[in-house]
Design a protein around this motif. Structure first.
Motif, PDB file in Angstrom:
ATOM      1  N   VAL A 120       0.914  -1.168   0.062  1.00 52.24           N
ATOM      2  CA  VAL A 120       0.056  -0.027   0.038  1.00 52.24           C
ATOM      3  C   VAL A 120       1.070   1.218  -0.137  1.00 52.24           C
ATOM      4  O   VAL A 120       2.170   1.153   0.053  1.00 52.24           O
ATOM      5  CB  VAL A 120      -1.050   0.116   1.196  1.00 52.24           C
ATOM      6  CG1 VAL A 120      -1.905  -1.250   1.315  1.00 52.24           C
ATOM      7  CG2 VAL A 120      -0.176   0.173   2.668  1.00 52.24           C
ATOM      8  N   VAL A 121       0.291   2.271  -0.160  1.00 51.60           N
ATOM      9  CA  VAL A 121       0.968   3.550  -0.143  1.00 51.60           C
ATOM     10  C   VAL A 121       0.939   4.158   0.987  1.00 51.60           C
ATOM     11  O   VAL A 121      -0.322   4.421   1.734  1.00 51.60           O
ATOM     12  CB  VAL A 121       0.371   4.703  -1.405  1.00 51.60           C
ATOM     13  CG1 VAL A 121       1.230   5.972  -1.012  1.00 51.60           C
ATOM     14  CG2 VAL A 121       0.543   4.207  -2.822  1.00 51.60           C
ATOM     15  N   SER A 122       2.133   4.821   1.672  1.00 52.27           N
ATOM     16  CA  SER A 122       1.874   5.370   3.059  1.00 52.27           C
ATOM     17  C   SER A 122       1.779   6.938   2.886  1.00 52.27           C
ATOM     18  O   SER A 122       2.019   7.438   1.555  1.00 52.27           O
ATOM     19  CB  SER A 122       3.382   5.146   3.645  1.00 52.27           C
ATOM     20  OG  SER A 122       4.665   5.653   3.142  1.00 52.27           O
ATOM     21  N   ALA A 123       1.852   7.371   4.090  1.00 45.88           N
ATOM     22  CA  ALA A 123       1.939   8.819   3.828  1.00 45.88           C
ATOM     23  C   ALA A 123       3.015   9.619   3.629  1.00 45.88           C
ATOM     24  O   ALA A 123       3.271  10.657   3.527  1.00 45.88           O
ATOM     25  CB  ALA A 123       1.128   9.457   5.164  1.00 45.88           C
ATOM     26  N   VAL A 124       4.326   8.813   3.914  1.00 46.61           N
ATOM     27  CA  VAL A 124       5.468   9.376   3.674  1.00 46.61           C
ATOM     28  C   VAL A 124       5.957   9.644   2.424  1.00 46.61           C
ATOM     29  O   VAL A 124       5.445   8.829   1.503  1.00 46.61           O
ATOM     30  CB  VAL A 124       6.669   8.561   4.355  1.00 46.61           C
ATOM     31  CG1 VAL A 124       8.130   8.813   4.163  1.00 46.61           C
ATOM     32  CG2 VAL A 124       6.358   8.181   5.873  1.00 46.61           C
ATOM     33  N   THR A 125       6.157  10.791   1.944  1.00 45.45           N
ATOM     34  CA  THR A 125       6.793  11.292   0.519  1.00 45.45           C
ATOM     35  C   THR A 125       8.282  10.443   0.279  1.00 45.45           C
ATOM     36  O   THR A 125       9.028  10.115   1.300  1.00 45.45           O
ATOM     37  CB  THR A 125       6.681  12.535   0.441  1.00 45.45           C
ATOM     38  OG1 THR A 125       7.903  13.117   0.757  1.00 45.45           O
ATOM     39  CG2 THR A 125       5.587  13.299   0.811  1.00 45.45           C
ATOM     40  N   ASP A 126       8.395  10.437  -1.034  1.00 43.11           N
ATOM     41  CA  ASP A 126       9.715   9.623  -1.091  1.00 43.11           C
ATOM     42  C   ASP A 126      10.840  10.901  -0.906  1.00 43.11           C
ATOM     43  O   ASP A 126      12.032  10.402  -0.505  1.00 43.11           O
ATOM     44  CB  ASP A 126       9.822   9.514  -2.741  1.00 43.11           C
ATOM     45  CG  ASP A 126       9.464  10.584  -3.681  1.00 43.11           C
ATOM     46  OD1 ASP A 126       8.879  11.814  -3.025  1.00 43.11           O
ATOM     47  OD2 ASP A 126       9.634  10.734  -4.955  1.00 43.11           O
ATOM     48  N   THR A 127      10.548  12.168  -0.764  1.00 38.88           N
ATOM     49  CA  THR A 127      11.447  13.008  -0.333  1.00 38.88           C
ATOM     50  C   THR A 127      11.831  12.876   1.257  1.00 38.88           C
ATOM     51  O   THR A 127      12.968  12.766   1.509  1.00 38.88           O
ATOM     52  CB  THR A 127      10.917  14.474  -0.638  1.00 38.88           C
ATOM     53  OG1 THR A 127      10.796  14.466  -2.028  1.00 38.88           O
ATOM     54  CG2 THR A 127      12.062  15.360  -0.098  1.00 38.88           C
ATOM     55  N   GLU A 128      10.848  12.648   1.970  1.00 37.96           N
ATOM     56  CA  GLU A 128      10.951  12.272   3.345  1.00 37.96           C
ATOM     57  C   GLU A 128      11.690  10.827   3.406  1.00 37.96           C
ATOM     58  O   GLU A 128      12.472  10.845   4.474  1.00 37.96           O
ATOM     59  CB  GLU A 128       9.610  12.204   3.985  1.00 37.96           C
ATOM     60  CG  GLU A 128       8.729  13.818   4.002  1.00 37.96           C
ATOM     61  CD  GLU A 128       7.398  13.725   4.436  1.00 37.96           C
ATOM     62  OE1 GLU A 128       6.852  14.845   4.831  1.00 37.96           O
ATOM     63  OE2 GLU A 128       6.723  12.581   4.275  1.00 37.96           O
ATOM     64  N   LEU A 129      11.398  10.056   2.697  1.00 37.96           N
ATOM     65  CA  LEU A 129      11.951   8.867   2.851  1.00 37.96           C
ATOM     66  C   LEU A 129      13.148   8.905   2.654  1.00 37.96           C
ATOM     67  O   LEU A 129      14.217   8.080   3.028  1.00 37.96           O
ATOM     68  CB  LEU A 129      11.176   7.632   2.100  1.00 37.96           C
ATOM     69  CG  LEU A 129      11.831   6.339   2.067  1.00 37.96           C
ATOM     70  CD1 LEU A 129      11.796   5.772   3.448  1.00 37.96           C
ATOM     71  CD2 LEU A 129      11.170   5.489   0.904  1.00 37.96           C
ATOM     72  N   GLY A 130      14.010   9.855   1.629  1.00 39.03           N
ATOM     73  CA  GLY A 130      15.221  10.089   1.349  1.00 39.03           C
ATOM     74  C   GLY A 130      15.993  10.400   2.569  1.00 39.03           C
ATOM     75  O   GLY A 130      17.226  10.449   2.207  1.00 39.03           O
ATOM     76  N   TYR A 131      15.285  11.116   3.564  1.00 37.32           N
ATOM     77  CA  TYR A 131      16.181  11.552   4.410  1.00 37.32           C
ATOM     78  C   TYR A 131      16.753  10.331   5.357  1.00 37.32           C
ATOM     79  O   TYR A 131      17.573  10.644   6.076  1.00 37.32           O
ATOM     80  CB  TYR A 131      15.376  12.439   5.822  1.00 37.32           C
ATOM     81  CG  TYR A 131      14.593  13.812   4.904  1.00 37.32           C
ATOM     82  CD1 TYR A 131      15.235  14.257   3.969  1.00 37.32           C
ATOM     83  CD2 TYR A 131      13.361  14.466   5.200  1.00 37.32           C
ATOM     84  CE1 TYR A 131      14.874  15.477   3.212  1.00 37.32           C
ATOM     85  CE2 TYR A 131      12.935  15.438   4.909  1.00 37.32           C
ATOM     86  CZ  TYR A 131      13.588  16.092   3.724  1.00 37.32           C
ATOM     87  OH  TYR A 131      13.223  17.357   3.070  1.00 37.32           O
ATOM     88  N   VAL A 132      16.367   9.413   5.227  1.00 39.92           N
ATOM     89  CA  VAL A 132      16.877   8.171   6.087  1.00 39.92           C
ATOM     90  C   VAL A 132      18.144   7.572   5.158  1.00 39.92           C
ATOM     91  O   VAL A 132      18.686   6.618   5.713  1.00 39.92           O
ATOM     92  CB  VAL A 132      15.853   7.221   6.208  1.00 39.92           C
ATOM     93  CG1 VAL A 132      14.753   7.660   7.238  1.00 39.92           C
ATOM     94  CG2 VAL A 132      15.330   6.303   4.927  1.00 39.92           C
ATOM     95  N   SER A 133      18.294   8.244   4.090  1.00 39.87           N
ATOM     96  CA  SER A 133      19.498   7.669   3.348  1.00 39.87           C
ATOM     97  C   SER A 133      20.892   8.041   4.291  1.00 39.87           C
ATOM     98  O   SER A 133      21.204   9.051   4.720  1.00 39.87           O
ATOM     99  CB  SER A 133      19.575   8.462   2.047  1.00 39.87           C
ATOM    100  OG  SER A 133      20.828   8.079   1.369  1.00 39.87           O
ATOM    101  N   GLY A 134      21.595   6.984   4.287  1.00 41.13           N
ATOM    102  CA  GLY A 134      22.821   7.033   5.128  1.00 41.13           C
ATOM    103  C   GLY A 134      22.816   6.508   6.591  1.00 41.13           C
ATOM    104  O   GLY A 134      23.970   6.452   7.199  1.00 41.13           O
TER     105      GLY A 134
END
Length: 580
Positions: A246-260
């Motif tokens: 399913v699609v979450s409320a987290v945008t791909d931009t926000e998800l990108g913040y966990v990078s690293g």
């Protein structure tokens, strides 16, 4: 020379008178004087001589005038014969004849044709090459440039295109369709697949159906919620209570913040200082200048440097030394971008119009072959279809009698040609055969033995044939009958045959009587006998009677008698001819 003058001047030798022996003796003496060898006799036409002899022969066949000696009847007399020939002939004028025979062969050329040879220097063999040629000058010129036997060359060509290509020789194919082989193995156009559709196969590396067979026909499992419609754009995905995507409320931009992030975020936040102190105090109450690198100031506090984050990012992950970093001095744009624009050394996928140095012709290495190199090499090769060779091409020589599309070398053609006869003046061996022409054919077609025998049986075999009459110089329409036997023999003393035909011997049965014996019997006794005799110089009486003895005609022999002055007498030469 003295002429004949009658001795009986008082006419004692007359009907009703008594004729004394002296009257006849005197008369015979006068005749002997007139015709004797000593005094002679002529036919000058003068008084006392005989009339000039203008006709000679059994039927006065030869007529002599002051200017010509001619036959009594046209085309009946021969000058000489096969067995009795004149030695030489001398003529001051022309010789006019219908046929010239040289060595037994008739010359068939006309005078005009013979005159064409005036000044010709060709040999007999060279002239014979033209025998039988009917082609025109234009037709003969068509062989100009031919280098070997035309028939042999034609024999190596395919008369009609056969095999799979036979379906594409008479009309064009349907345009822009794929080609296949039909049920008969012939080239055909596919009924539905176009050339464009066929092009979709370009790049396929293995069986299409096999590849399709490895794919999932219908999506199952967690993916069932995303199989029929698009997702909300730019969102992170999660699993719902049913374990589905399913699609979450987290945008791909926000998800990108966990990078690293390398560990639990909340755990890391829990270990952080609630109020910043120390060096961070300079950045705790206000935002920093965006997109800059941070540095420490003279007080040891965090400050914003002049280096942008973009510039700083270029150092991310770098391990080179200072010397190695100095290699980027002078770089004017992103190194990776520039590197990405370059081709890989291994299996590069070049685009555009790549160029490379052109190798020397005949180079055979791993060096790149440019279009110029390939074109030069290709120009040295012959096309597979209708090649135009130069120089001296060579090829394997096929086995004699090979009849395929294999190239025929000069050695193959020479071997085959040596087994053929020349068209001009062939020297045939063995027992050559040819089609037999129908009777009466009169062309340049070869005359077989069967044709010649048929011609002889149908023409020469007929007694009254024009060919036979021409050969015998016999004119007119009267039939010709053959001499069945003849003989010339000495009948005086011991009988001796001088020459004969179908006569085995001559028997001397008595004085002036002979039996002529035939080699092959005559069919019956209804034959005709022509006989004569020649007296010797010693015989006084010139008269001679030669005839068949009473009952002397038989199928195997004939009895002949020679008589003079009422008595059988031997003569030195007797001639007998049998006609039937």
């Amino acid at each position: 020379m003295a002429g004949y003058v009658r001795n009986d001047t008082i006419n004692n030798i007359a009907d009703g008178n008594i004729i004394n022996a002296s009257d006849l003796d005197g008369e015979f003496d006068k005749l002997q004087t007139a015709f004797g060898a000593a005094s002679g006799h002529n036919h000058s036409g003068s008084a006392g001589d005989g009339k000039p002899i203008e006709s000679v022969g059994p039927a006065q066949d030869l007529v002599v005038s002051a200017t010509a000696a001619t036959p009594k009847t046209n085309n009946t007399l021969d000058v000489g014969a096969t067995s009795f020939k004149f030695k030489d002939g001398f003529f001051a004028g022309k010789v006019d004849t219908g046929t010239i025979t040289l060595g037994g062969t008739n010359v068939t050329s006309s005078a005009a044709e013979l005159n064409i040879l005036d000044g010709v220097t060709a040999t007999t063999a060279e002239l014979n090459l033209l025998d039988g040629i009917t082609a025109s000058t234009t037709e003969l010129n068509y062989v100009d440039g031919v280098t070997s036997a035309i028939q042999t060359q034609l024999g190596t060509k395919q008369a009609t295109i056969t095999g799979a290509a036979s379906t594409v020789v008479s009309s064009n194919l349907t345009a822009d369709f794929a080609m296949v082989s039909d049920a008969a193995g012939k080239v055909a156009v596919h009924s539905t697949v176009t050339s464009t559709e066929l092009g979709y196969l370009d790049g396929v590396t293995s069986a299409i159906q096999t590849q399709i067979g490895t794919k999932q026909a219908t999506l199952t499992g967690a993916a069932t919620t995303i199989a029929s419609s698009d997702l909300t754009a730019s969102r992170a995905l999660a699993s719902n209570a049913s374990g589905k995507v399913v699609v979450s409320a987290v945008t791909d931009t926000e998800l990108g913040y966990v990078s690293g992030v390398t560990s639990a975020i909340q755990t890391q936040i829990g270990t952080k200082q609630a109020t910043l102190t120390g060096a961070a105090t300079t950045i705790a109450s206000a935002d920093l200048t965006a997109s800059r690198a941070l540095a420490s100031n003279a007080s040891g506090k965090v400050v914003v440097s002049a280096v942008t984050d973009t510039e700083l990012a270029k150092l991310s992950g770098l391990t080179p030394s200072t010397a190695e970093l100095n290699f980027v001095d002078g770089v004017t744009s992103l190194i990776q971008t520039q590197l990405d624009a370059k081709a890989a050394l291994a299996s590069p996928a070049l685009t555009g119009t790549p160029t490379a140095p052109t190798a020397t012709a005949a180079t055979n290495t791993t060096q790149i072959a440019t279009t110029a190199f390939v074109t030069t090499a290709d120009n040295l090769k012959a096309n597979l279809a209708s090649p135009t060779f130069t120089g001296t091409p060579a090829a394997p020589t096929a086995t004699a009698a090979t009849n395929t599309t294999q190239i025929a070398t000069t050695a193959f053609v020479t071997t085959a040609d040596n087994l053929k006869a020349n068209l001009a003046s062939p020297a045939l061996t063995g027992t050559p055969t040819a089609p037999t022409a129908s009777v009466a054919t009169n062309t340049t077609q070869i005359a077989t033995t069967a044709f010649v025998n048929a011609e002889i049986s149908g023409d020469v075999g007929v007694a009254n044939s024009s060919l036979v009459k021409t050969a015998l110089n016999a004119g007119g329409s009267a039939p010709i009958y053959a001499c069945r036997a003849w003989v010339n023999f000495n009948g005086d003393g011991t009988v001796a045959v001088s020459s004969s035909g179908n006569v085995t011997s001559v028997t001397d049965t008595a004085t002036g009587r002979y039996t002529v014996n035939f080699t092959t019997a005559i069919s019956d006794v209804n034959y005709s006998v022509a006989a004569s005799a020649e007296k010797s110089s010693a015989q006084a009486r010139p008269d001679c009677i030669v005839g068949v003895m009473t009952g002397g005609a038989a199928t195997g022999s004939v009895a002949i008698g020679t008589v003079t002055t009422g008595a059988f007498t031997d003569f030195p030469t007797v001639y007998v001819t049998i006609i039937r």
